[in-house]
Design an enzyme around this catalytic site. Structure first.
Site, PDB file in Angstrom:
ATOM      1  CG  HIS A   2     -11.157  -8.066   5.727  1.00 48.48           C
ATOM      2  ND1 HIS A   2     -10.141  -8.672   6.412  1.00 48.48           N
ATOM      3  CD2 HIS A   2     -10.900  -8.299   4.411  1.00 48.48           C
ATOM      4  CE1 HIS A   2      -9.316  -9.260   5.550  1.00 48.48           C
ATOM      5  NE2 HIS A   2      -9.750  -9.047   4.334  1.00 48.48           N
ATOM      6  CD  GLU A  34      -1.703  -2.471   1.234  1.00 54.25           C
ATOM      7  OE1 GLU A  34      -0.558  -2.705   1.678  1.00 54.25           O
ATOM      8  OE2 GLU A  34      -2.498  -3.374   0.928  1.00 54.25           O
TER       9      GLU A  34
HETATM   10  C1  LIG Z   1      -1.529  -5.297   3.860  1.00 51.23           C
HETATM   11  C2  LIG Z   1      -2.579  -6.062   3.144  1.00 51.23           C
HETATM   12  N1  LIG Z   1      -3.012  -5.643   1.953  1.00 51.23           N
HETATM   13  C3  LIG Z   1      -3.971  -6.298   1.297  1.00 51.23           C
HETATM   14  C4  LIG Z   1      -4.542  -7.420   1.818  1.00 51.23           C
HETATM   15  C5  LIG Z   1      -5.641  -8.174   1.055  1.00 51.23           C
HETATM   16  N2  LIG Z   1      -5.136  -9.473   0.646  1.00 51.23           N
HETATM   17  C6  LIG Z   1      -5.327 -10.574   1.379  1.00 51.23           C
HETATM   18  S1  LIG Z   1      -4.511 -11.899   0.770  1.00 51.23           S
HETATM   19  C7  LIG Z   1      -3.918 -11.005  -0.528  1.00 51.23           C
HETATM   20  C8  LIG Z   1      -3.021 -11.669  -1.521  1.00 51.23           C
HETATM   21  C9  LIG Z   1      -1.862 -12.324  -0.847  1.00 51.23           C
HETATM   22  O1  LIG Z   1      -1.079 -12.965  -1.787  1.00 51.23           O
HETATM   23  P1  LIG Z   1       0.149 -13.861  -1.352  1.00 51.23           P
HETATM   24  O2  LIG Z   1       1.046 -13.097  -0.457  1.00 51.23           O
HETATM   25  O3  LIG Z   1       0.730 -14.406  -2.586  1.00 51.23           O
HETATM   26  O4  LIG Z   1      -0.462 -15.028  -0.463  1.00 51.23           O
HETATM   27  P2  LIG Z   1      -1.566 -16.101  -0.895  1.00 51.23           P
HETATM   28  O5  LIG Z   1      -2.893 -15.519  -0.571  1.00 51.23           O
HETATM   29  O6  LIG Z   1      -1.377 -16.401  -2.334  1.00 51.23           O
HETATM   30  O7  LIG Z   1      -1.297 -17.286  -0.031  1.00 51.23           O
HETATM   31  C10 LIG Z   1      -4.358  -9.695  -0.466  1.00 51.23           C
HETATM   32  C11 LIG Z   1      -4.043  -8.664  -1.454  1.00 51.23           C
HETATM   33  C12 LIG Z   1      -4.074  -7.820   3.083  1.00 51.23           C
HETATM   34  N3  LIG Z   1      -4.579  -8.882   3.710  1.00 51.23           N
HETATM   35  N4  LIG Z   1      -3.102  -7.140   3.721  1.00 51.23           N
END
Ligand SMILES: Cc1ncc(C[n+]2csc(CCOP(=O)(O)OP(=O)(O)O)c2C)c(N)n1
Ligand SMILES: Cc1ncc(C[n+]2csc(CCOP(=O)(O)OP(=O)(O)O)c2C)c(N)n1
Ligand SMILES: [Mg+2]
Ligand SMILES: [Mg+2]
Lengths: 325, 386, 325, 386
Positions: free
Chosen positions: C129, C60
């Site tokens: 959330h 972010e």
């Molecule tokens: C700081 C933050 N920004 C956005 C989100 C929303 N969000 C939750 S999971 C995710 C994707 C995460 O991707 P990755 O790190 O590859 O882990 P995966 O879910 O694939 O296991 C996002 C954008 C969040 N939880 N925390």
């Protein structure tokens, strides 16, 4: 009794806490050999070693985030944020992690982390070095927020903050670091960390302040006294939680309340004081709570900060307005 | 308006067909592939152990499919499925020693299983009854962290605490302790994760950064986070990185064992990139058909982490029908248990909102709690009256 | 006239703005093919291409920080923060950079950056959330902060926010994304971005809300009407600056004010409304301003969020308390 | 309690005595050192140009020493000295084209000079009369950024804007544009800086990350930020990194030219680590005797960026006494100018606090401005009365 400047009193308090408990750590930028840019950690690394007084990489989120981990392992880290304006990279760790860990773990985890923040203006600094960011943290449940105003409190409150099992934002009025007072190091704290204090009793109006503005308000009270106006000055000490009964009692007596801080007015600490005092002392108030504060602008260049900051005259002007109602 | 993207500075972020840098000990066909560096790390692994991994894999998947079903039935508000990532989780999870400490994301149900966390407790967060119902201090398995990347700093700080406790490099296998931080490919972009790398490197902290590169951060493919393999990130910070076939439980075990041992020995951090694939939706609210091709899934189905262990055991005679059937039956019992556990998870009491905000309740909070209690009382009173 | 859900109305507004000005960009996590987790940017990448609708890396601070650079180059980025709880890693860029750039450049630089934030609870989500972080930004001079409550405003306000040369925090009530209304896309905005609106006229008390709580308060007003209590409901729309005259006028008429939000009470937006209204309408107030808000705790697990959040009954309870004074 | 630090994973963060990876074209003794890769990049540099660099170096230093003096005399509240870093700043600054855009820290006075920013305007921030008095759009030189690292993201975003303007890779030397972001060794630890690397890599953005590694972040030596050379960080993110002798203006010119051209050509980002030394205090309020040895300074004095150019010019006959004297005289005139400029910088009007908070003043702010004006008036009125 030792005569101590406020900054030195925090140093002495840190030292006491570190002597008492080997799990107390100090960490931050330049806290080691340099002793911090304000020398608040002066000499600690020399005496407690590099493992307990840690010069960290230059990143505030990292400082607070690793402090969380250290606390989970049983340590009691005291983080230094070099200046108020540099706490913001750590916001996520403070608001989403530090503040919530005890709650979200159902009480299983405790985070005894202290985050020290030299704050406020009046020292002729460049931008980002004179901010008053306390309201952001007061609005955040799960954090305790205190602000010290004098060497004696500074000495005791830093120790109390370290002993507490809740996370504490510890605001230090940087322009008062050199204010001196007698500190009885062998005594004990006369108030709990969450208590406010009537620093001067009075009858005509209640002036509420914290941190650097306490001295300003005491000066104002002295000046007002010369004009035979009796001001009661309250030092909040704890901004979260607020010690409300002491406020209510005072305002019920005086009927007037002026709240003073350097932070911008809108949603600064004064807004909460005004709202609560009005809720609870509605029929006692002879005037609305008057806020004497920084303006709703970014902190301005140093050459015009005197106009931005509340000073003795602006406090008295606020008192006048309250009394004129 | 066109954007000049030019040539990416270095190679592709994904391994080529037969990437020599990708550590693999079991092929998708279940063949044992020799590896001079990592074979010694699994030399002690018996058929019995492999059967154990198989059981872990199947049960982890069963927990997952059951949770998805519970979500579909309205028992959970949400679920983040680990489907496809069982190999990475069980392989790394089984590499841990009792005293090691885990900092997971929201998807590490398989690691939780390996640690011995009651699987039913994993549901609380997703059911909305708590924010992590297990005791992180009991199994050394921290709460799930939802804010992407934040836990990597906690892990690093914890590892610095281990150093200060003198629980590193002593040679005592029950004392020397490591930390493992799980995170995703998407998380690798967060400032916090990179700061964790810096802290870990500068302090030589006993932490393993275990990145499950499942190739997606919700809808964003790996290429939106990096143009080069993620494991290479580590070298730039001054510690080793290794890429392992994340669908190969044995390779994940070997690589993680090596990394954890380095950490415990006081040799500092390692980044493990477990290259895998998120077979399901990001969470139960996600619709992956909007952004990826079914063909991709088909391709990855052939690399299934469970099938290859089954093939290996079958091929080697390490297990027979009876064994596989017994595991399946156990999986069904576990699913039953989960269903019951889930439905019996108690709803929190309304005024529990005020519990544990602080260690001791503050007077203003007590006031608010009383305010809510009185307010709720007033309805109860009304109901009695009417 | 088109019937539109609130989320869809923002989508339509974004589309209009992008058609009008090729410098308008949309950027954030999953805003491309997926169209955002709430589908607010649905179809935009398909129609405007990957250069204008940018799926960013997952960070972010990076989103907001690069938006600053894009704005300095003449673009008008609209950033999406996926959920309220994930705005905190961007705090430093927002508070120390975005909010101050115009000021510190002596007016030479302008930062037309919009930061969209789906906010608030009531959707049964997991932690982080359902946050209501608006107060942090209202306390930050240099930012404009708005919150929309209905599809018509959503459609126009997003366009106004994008047209503005100041940075805007644009709060979207995620649980109202599916609320529908008739939107006249060929019409024009009937209010400026900074204006509040009396959404229901009344005489007995003034109920002030914004974002998701507006509908709650309208429902409460309807219920109160059944008991022949006439509530005036004001939708603040702009939280910074506040449209104060409309508040003062209403409270001077009704003599009572109830302010409602989901955010924690202490230093939530209600504190400022209470402080200002009391300052300006002191002699008109028959009761202190009553705050009906989230409690001063971290946002609780979903199964107990209904108890945390103000609802129709709690609003009416607040009205009762105000009227009983 | 002891901390196991073990062996750092990789080599030292500092170059060895005669590091082949350190690009150097002029030795401290002023000898021209051949370099197959970078010689072509300075093949066009005439003696006249070198005299120009010499002049830049001397004038940049003179601005700096004068500002320090002004601070000592109470005319400035603070000053961040560039002493020792003139070579890195002039070398990189002179590599820029008119259309390139600069995002500096608080210490880039030499770059400002090269861009043609009125040096007197640099003083405003430190005198406390403004927060950057120059127009960033005029010389494409952004305001100083004090929050460490934040500007690297701005630079990257700006570079993404350039891509969208189609001002990259066209082959038109007046159109193709690059961005340069300055930051320090300490800044390399900030999340923002690493996120900037990611954004730049993923977008292949035309940005040069120019790290002046002056070996100190206030009191913290390089080792508190990294155990390996900083330029290597780039490879892990997928773009090239190069280490240059930061006290060698010619090498800095060559390396930065190459990096900028890569960017303008659409080849993406480069990290330049200019290895140098902060000869002065961090700022005028700092006391470096608390944390570093005088011997270090002596060592680095021998590598002075100005002396080696002087030696080169003398040796090669490219300049004589007269030239050096003329530059010195010009420097004195510049210092005079600065002194005057500084003292004449107008104090801001009190109510200017309210200017430019927003593009249009908001009603609540107008109210506060009027409140302050009336309040100040009341004093004026009182003074008139008394
Ligand atoms: C700081 C933050 N920004 C956005 C989100 C929303 N969000 C939750 S999971 C995710 C994707 C995460 O991707 P990755 O790190 O590859 O882990 P995966 O879910 O694939 O296991 C996002 C954008 C969040 N939880 N925390
Ligand atoms: C985010 C942030 N944290 C802390 C500071 C205080 N501070 C100012 S300069 C500095 C050291 C910077 O070191 P480096 O990046 O190496 O740059 P240098 O000063 O050596 O040029 C610090 C800690 C700051 N300005 N910003
Ligand atoms: Mg992923
Ligand atoms: Mg430095």
């Amino acid at each position: 009794m030792t005569t101590m400047a406020l900054g030195k009193a925090i140093n002495a308090g840190l030292r006491r806490a570190m002597e008492r408990d080997a799990h107390v750590l100090v960490m931050g930028e330049d806290v080691g050999k340099l002793g911090g840019v304000f020398r608040v950690t002066d000499g600690l690394q020399k005496d407690f070693g590099e493992d307990r007084v840690i010069d960290t990489p230059l990143a505030e989120s990292g400082i607070v985030g690793t402090a969380v981990g250290l606390a989970l392992r049983g340590y009691r880290p005291v983080c230094e944020i070099q200046f108020d304006g540099f706490i913001f990279p750590a916001t996520d760790q403070i608001i989403s992690q530090v503040a919530k860990m005890h709650f979200r773990s159902g009480g299983r985890l405790r985070l005894p982390v202290v985050i020290r923040v030299p704050f406020g203006g009046g020292i002729g600094a460049v931008e980002h070095h004179s901010e008053s960011p306390e309201a952001y943290f007061v609005h955040t449940p799960g954090l305790k927020v205190v602000a010290v105003s004098n060497p004696v409190d500074a000495y005791w409150m830093i120790q109390q903050a370290i002993e507490l099992d809740d996370p504490v934002l510890f605001f230090e009025p940087k322009r008062r670091y050199w204010d001196k007072a007698e500190v009885d190091e062998d005594g004990s704290a006369d108030l709990s960390l969450a208590a406010a204090r009537v620093v001067q009793a009075g009858t005509d109006a209640t002036v509420v302040a914290y941190g650097p503005m306490v001295r300003t308000c005491l000066d104002a009270a002295a000046a007002a006294g010369d004009e035979s106006r009796s001001l009661e000055v309250i030092d909040l000490r704890s901004l979260s939680p607020l010690d409300l009964p002491i406020l209510y009692e005072s305002v019920r007596k005086t009927g007037r309340c002026i709240v003073v801080h350097e932070a911008p007015r809108t949603l600064g600490g004064g807004a909460e004081v005004a709202a609560r005092v009005t809720e609870e002392c509605f029929y006692s108030l002879e005037a609305p709570v008057i806020r004497v504060t920084g303006f709703d602008t970014p902190y301005p260049p140093a050459r015009v900060e005197e106009e931005y900051l509340p000073d003795l005259d602006r406090v008295l002007d606020g008192v006048d307005r309250a009394l004129a109602y | 308006m066109t954007v000049e993207t030019g040539t990416p500075a270095a190679g592709d972020a994904r391994p080529a067909g037969d990437d020599p840098e990708l550590v693999q000990l079991l092929t998708p066909e279940g063949e044992r592939r020799p590896n001079a560096e990592y074979d010694p790390l699994v030399a002690d692994v018996t058929d019995d152990d492999v059967r154990g991994f198989y059981r872990d894999l199947v049960l982890a998947r069963r927990i997952d499919t059951e949770a998805v079903a519970l979500q579909r039935h309205g028992e959970l508000g949400l679920w983040a499925s680990l489907l496809g990532q069982e190999g990475a989780q069980v392989g790394s999870g089984r590499a841990l020693r009792r005293q090691d400490h885990v900092f997971p994301t929201y998807r590490e149900h398989g690691v939780a299983w390996c640690r011995g966390v009651e699987p039913g407790l994993l549901l609380g967060l997703f059911r909305g009854v708590d924010q992590g119902g297990w005791d992180p201090l009991e199994q050394n398995f921290h709460l799930y962290t939802i804010v992407v990347g934040a836990q990597t700093l906690h892990a690093t700080g914890y590892a610095m605490g281990i150093q200060r406790d003198g629980a590193v490099g002593t040679g005592d296998p029950d004392r020397d302790t490591a930390v493992i931080a799980y995170f995703g490919d998407g998380a690798s972009s967060q400032g916090d994760v990179n700061e964790a790398f810096i802290w870990a490197a500068v302090n030589n902290a006993p932490v393993v950064f275990f990145c499950q590169n499942n190739q997606w951060a919700i809808s964003e493919p790996l290429e939106r986070q990096t143009r080069v393999p993620l494991y290479r990130r580590a070298a730039g910070f001054g510690f080793p990185g290794v890429r392992v076939d994340g669908n190969d439980v044995l390779a994940c075990l070997a690589v993680t064992r090596a990394a954890l041992q380095r950490a415990r020995d006081g040799e500092g951090p390692t980044l493990v990139e477990a290259y895998t694939y998120r077979m399901g939706a990001h969470t139960t609210t996600d619709d992956p058909t909007r952004y990826r091709l079914a063909a991709d899934l088909e391709h990855w189905k052939l690399k299934d982490p469970i099938e290859r262990v089954k093939a290996y055991l079958t091929r080697s005679g390490g297990a027979d029908h009876q064994f596989f059937d017994a595991v399946d039956a156990e999986a069904e019992r576990l699913a039953d248990h989960l269903r019951t556990f889930c439905r019996e998870l108690p709803d929190p009491a309304p005024t529990s909102i005020f519990d544990h905000v602080y260690v001791e309740p503050t007077p203003p909070l007590v006031e608010q709690r009383d305010e809510l209690a009185a307010y709720l009382e007033s309805f109860a009173a009304e109901e009695v009256r009417s």
